[in-house]
Enzyme design. Structure first.
Site, PDB file in Angstrom:
ATOM      1  N   HIS A 121      53.573  -8.539 -41.495  1.00  0.00           N
ATOM      2  CA  HIS A 121      54.788  -8.110 -40.795  1.00  0.00           C
ATOM      3  C   HIS A 121      55.695  -7.395 -41.800  1.00  0.00           C
ATOM      4  CE1 HIS A 121      58.352  -8.216 -38.257  1.00  0.00           C
ATOM      5  NE2 HIS A 121      57.515  -8.448 -37.262  1.00  0.00           N
ATOM      6  N   ASP A 176      51.560 -11.479 -32.560  1.00  0.00           N
ATOM      7  CA  ASP A 176      50.409 -10.978 -31.781  1.00  0.00           C
ATOM      8  C   ASP A 176      49.146 -11.793 -31.988  1.00  0.00           C
ATOM      9  OD1 ASP A 176      51.978  -8.045 -32.538  1.00  0.00           O
ATOM     10  OD2 ASP A 176      51.525  -8.589 -30.474  1.00  0.00           O
TER      11      ASP A 176
END
Ligand code: SDX
Length: 429
Positions: A306, A364
């Site tokens: 991320h 996700d």
């Protein structure tokens, strides 16, 4: 106390730039006058150190894994609140009382149907069109059907456009799904909550009654809540940049949907589940870990890493718990995909490469496992992310278009191309 400033020395020039402090998070150096004073641009591809706006909506602390929506921690909202209440919070800035919440939910419920002529748009696509292509097209086309809510300078039209987008996105996503399957569209019902309505529009058929499973609707609502907003991510920044030209809200949200579709962003949930299916069994994990670490192999572990979170994604922690709960309650015996996911996470988190680069499961990674167990094909994972993120896009759009400081976004560049040269006639080339 005197205002904080930063001094920048460029050659013989010393430039003083104001520093602004947040309520929480890092200070920012205001470089708005840098070009005028120093005849230089800043350079930050990917905006790794650049704040593009000020905002009161969502705060993320990447080191501590903190995610606040209007100050409320995501862990509390996902366990104590529900999606439409979080929508109210993001859009209006505070938690509603009972009357305000009932009014908001009623207004959203009464806007869930689409203009009947819009159904023709779906029929113009191939049956195998990706639902994200359909959503991008249909949401953009909303500006051709809802002319009475496209003037961004009219507060009433902004409010109606916001409610229409929140209300109609599940209907559009469900219709895109039905169109893919060849089944008839299922219209929304006013006696169902938001998540139950979406599940029914996706899975009901005219041939029999459909009863929403309360466990699934709770899991669906929690997935919507966890994906609602995330500060200035790529798709939200796309919506803001499109909005800065004064474009209508439907066009701006369609731009956000298009950006979210990318596998590095919202498309990662589909890519992650396809990766887990490709891995197939836990004994294949080392091979894929090696590929993810190989600089000559473009393969990356989907659902890992991320831009902001550098220890853990708090949403992934909640989703991991939900994955166990939903699969157990659905009686999905030892879901092999979930076993691969857990072993992959365990292996990666113990690997020096991932530790050094601070890569770990993001939002996700687990969402796809839950959605697949609920009966959705992978092609519907990102549309579900888009349904949820619409409230984030709309809230950030509204904050921007009502900001007196708003001006059209127009970044500059570091030009490394040819200097001026004269045209050469073709016979002389
Ligand atoms: C979302 O911004 C948001 O908030 C997004 C989001 C939201 O709610 O809106 O949180 C939703 O988009 C989550 C992210 C979903 N994407 C993925 O899961 C795709 C896989 N992840 C990567 O593509 C990547 O981690 C990003 C795009 C998420 C972040 O990329 P960055 O911050 O630009 O980092 P980078 O690409 O510069 O990587 C840093 C290093 C690189 O190695 P070096 O060049 O330094 O040697 O880490 C490596 C990368 O090669 N790396 C990975 C990796 N992610 C980064 N290596 C293997 N597998 C990965 N997944």
């Amino acid at each position: 106390m005197s205002a904080k400033t930063a001094k920048l020395v460029i050659g013989s020039k010393e430039i003083e730039l104001p520093i602004h402090s947040p309520t929480v998070g890092p200070d920012v150096i205001d470089i708005g006058q840098l070009y005028a004073k120093g005849d230089v641009f800043t350079y930050d591809p990917g905006f790794t150190s650049t704040a593009a706006c000020d905002s009161t909506i969502t705060f993320i602390d990447g080191e501590k894994g903190v995610l606040l929506h209007r100050g409320y921690p995501i862990e509390q909202l996902s366990s104590k609140s529900h999606f439409l209440e979080v929508c109210y919070l993001l859009l209006y800035g505070g938690l509603p009382n009972a009357v305000e919440l009932d009014d908001f939910e009623t207004r959203v419920t009464r806007h869930t149907m689409l203009h009947e002529q819009m159904l023709n748009f779906f029929r113009g696509f191939r049956r195998d069109a990706h639902p994200m292509a359909v959503m991008t097209g249909v949401v953009g086309a909303m500006s051709a059907f809802y002319h009475d809510s496209i003037d961004v300078n009219d507060p009433w039209q902004r409010e109606v456009a916001s409610i229409r987008l929140i209300a109609k996105m599940p209907t559009i996503a469900a219709m895109a799904f039905k169109y893919n399957t060849g089944q008839p569209f299922v219209y929304p019902r006013n006696d169902l909550d938001y998540a139950s309505n979406f599940l029914r529009m996706c899975f009901a058929v005219p041939a029999e009654d459909y009863q929403v499973n309360p466990i699934l609707s709770r899991a669906m609502d929690r997935i919507f809540t966890l994906h609602a907003d995330h500060e200035q991510n790529a798709s939200t920044s796309t919506v803001r940049l499109a909005s800065s030209s004064g474009a209508n809200p439907f066009a701006c949200i369609a731009a956000g949907i298009a950006c979210l579709w990318g596998p590095a962003h919202g498309g990662a949930n589909q890519a992650c589940l396809e990766m887990l299916e490709e891995i197939g069994t836990v004994d294949k994990i080392p091979e894929f870990i090696a590929r993810a670490k190989d600089k000559n192999d473009p393969f990356r572990l989907m659902g890992f890493g991320h831009r902001v979170y550098k220890n853990f994604d708090p949403r992934a922690i909640v989703l991991k718990e939900s994955a166990d709960e939903v699969l157990e309650l659905l009686g999905v015996e030892s879901n092999s995909i979930l076993q691969v996911a857990k072993k992959l996470e365990e292996t990666a988190l113990a690997d020096d490469y991932f530790i050094e680069k601070k890569l770990f499961p993001n939002v996700d990674f687990y969402s796809g496992i839950i959605l697949e167990a609920m009966g959705f094909p992978t092609s519907m994972f990102t549309p579900i992310f888009a349904v949820s993120r619409t409230i984030g896009w709309v809230s950030q759009w509204k904050e921007m278009v009502t900001d007196p400081k708003m001006k059209i976004g127009r970044p500059r560049q570091l030009y490394v191309g040819e200097t001026k040269r004269d045209y050469v006639n073709i016979e002389d080339r």
